[in-house]
Design a protein around this motif. Sequence first.
Motif, PDB file in Angstrom:
ATOM      1  N   ARG A   1      -6.132   6.069   2.020  1.00 52.75           N
ATOM      2  CA  ARG A   1      -7.484   6.603   1.797  1.00 52.75           C
ATOM      3  C   ARG A   1      -7.737   6.848   0.311  1.00 52.75           C
ATOM      4  O   ARG A   1      -8.805   6.543  -0.199  1.00 52.75           O
ATOM      5  N   ILE A   2      -6.763   7.439  -0.376  1.00 51.61           N
ATOM      6  CA  ILE A   2      -6.935   7.712  -1.807  1.00 51.61           C
ATOM      7  C   ILE A   2      -7.190   6.420  -2.582  1.00 51.61           C
ATOM      8  O   ILE A   2      -8.026   6.374  -3.476  1.00 51.61           O
ATOM      9  N   TYR A   3      -6.479   5.358  -2.184  1.00 56.00           N
ATOM     10  CA  TYR A   3      -6.638   4.076  -2.872  1.00 56.00           C
ATOM     11  C   TYR A   3      -7.674   3.180  -2.223  1.00 56.00           C
ATOM     12  O   TYR A   3      -7.847   2.035  -2.632  1.00 56.00           O
ATOM     13  N   ARG A   4      -8.396   3.697  -1.230  1.00 58.71           N
ATOM     14  CA  ARG A   4      -9.498   2.971  -0.579  1.00 58.71           C
ATOM     15  C   ARG A   4      -9.091   1.576  -0.119  1.00 58.71           C
ATOM     16  O   ARG A   4      -9.811   0.599  -0.323  1.00 58.71           O
ATOM     17  N   VAL A   5      -7.925   1.510   0.511  1.00 57.57           N
ATOM     18  CA  VAL A   5      -7.415   0.223   0.970  1.00 57.57           C
ATOM     19  C   VAL A   5      -8.210  -0.213   2.197  1.00 57.57           C
ATOM     20  O   VAL A   5      -8.306   0.520   3.179  1.00 57.57           O
ATOM     21  N   PRO A   6      -8.794  -1.399   2.131  1.00 55.85           N
ATOM     22  CA  PRO A   6      -9.621  -1.898   3.237  1.00 55.85           C
ATOM     23  C   PRO A   6      -8.738  -2.372   4.399  1.00 55.85           C
ATOM     24  O   PRO A   6      -7.517  -2.477   4.260  1.00 55.85           O
ATOM     25  N   PRO A   7      -9.355  -2.689   5.529  1.00 61.06           N
ATOM     26  CA  PRO A   7      -8.583  -3.242   6.635  1.00 61.06           C
ATOM     27  C   PRO A   7      -7.804  -4.495   6.183  1.00 61.06           C
ATOM     28  O   PRO A   7      -8.217  -5.206   5.263  1.00 61.06           O
ATOM     29  N   GLN A   8      -6.676  -4.731   6.841  1.00 68.32           N
ATOM     30  CA  GLN A   8      -5.834  -5.885   6.525  1.00 68.32           C
ATOM     31  C   GLN A   8      -6.681  -7.147   6.485  1.00 68.32           C
ATOM     32  O   GLN A   8      -7.494  -7.375   7.365  1.00 68.32           O
ATOM     33  N   GLY A   9      -6.512  -7.944   5.457  1.00 67.63           N
ATOM     34  CA  GLY A   9      -7.241  -9.200   5.314  1.00 67.63           C
ATOM     35  C   GLY A   9      -8.562  -9.091   4.609  1.00 67.63           C
ATOM     36  O   GLY A   9      -9.240 -10.092   4.407  1.00 67.63           O
ATOM     37  N   GLU A  10      -8.984  -7.879   4.194  1.00 68.71           N
ATOM     38  CA  GLU A  10     -10.294  -7.699   3.555  1.00 68.71           C
ATOM     39  C   GLU A  10     -10.208  -7.246   2.104  1.00 68.71           C
ATOM     40  O   GLU A  10     -11.183  -6.751   1.565  1.00 68.71           O
TER      41      GLU A  10
END
Length: 178
Positions: free
Chosen positions: A168-177
Motif C-alpha cells: 500500500r505504501i508503495y502503491r503496488v498495482p495488481p499483478q500484471g498492471e
Amino acid sequence: MLKRFAEVDPERLTPPEKAIYDMIASGPRGTVPYIFQLLLRSPQLAERTQELGIFCRYETGFPPRLSELAILVVAKHWDSAFEWSVHEHEARKAGVPEAVIAAIAAGRKPDFGDADEALVHGFATAFFAHNDVPDDLFAAAEARFGRKGAVELAGLIGYYSMLAIVLRIYRVPPQGEA
C-alpha cells in the motif's frame, strides 16, 4: 500522484540484489512477485522476508484452502490490490468457494459450509475489527488447530499484513498492471 513502484530489470540489479532475485525466482514461487521486486531495494529485508514467506505460504500446518482464506481477509482489510489479485486466484485453486471469495471481496461475512473456514475467517476478522481476538474465539482456534496452529494463524495474519502495508505504501498495482 507519485508512482512509487516499477518492475525491476534483472540486468540492472546490483550483485546483492541479483543474488536474492535469482534465489527467489528459483524457489517454490517460480517467479519474483512485485512485493519482492520492491523489497530488493534492501536485499537483507527481501531475503529474510521471502524465507518467512515460504514458511507462511507453504509450510504451516494449514491446508492451502485455509491459508488462502486468511490471506484474503488480510488483503481485504488492508485494501491491497496486489495481494488480493494474487491470492484471489490462489484461493480458487486451493478450493475456497467462489461465494466465499465474493463475500469477502464485498466486505460481507460469507456463509460457510465448513467449520474450519468459519473459524479462520472469524479469527482474522475479529482481530482486524478489535485489534484482539476474543477469548472464546481464541480458545476455539487452539482447540481445533492446537497451540501450534493458533500461533501459525496469528503469524500468517501478521506476515501478510506486513506485506500489504508495504504494498500500500508503495502503491503496488495488481499483478500484471505495473
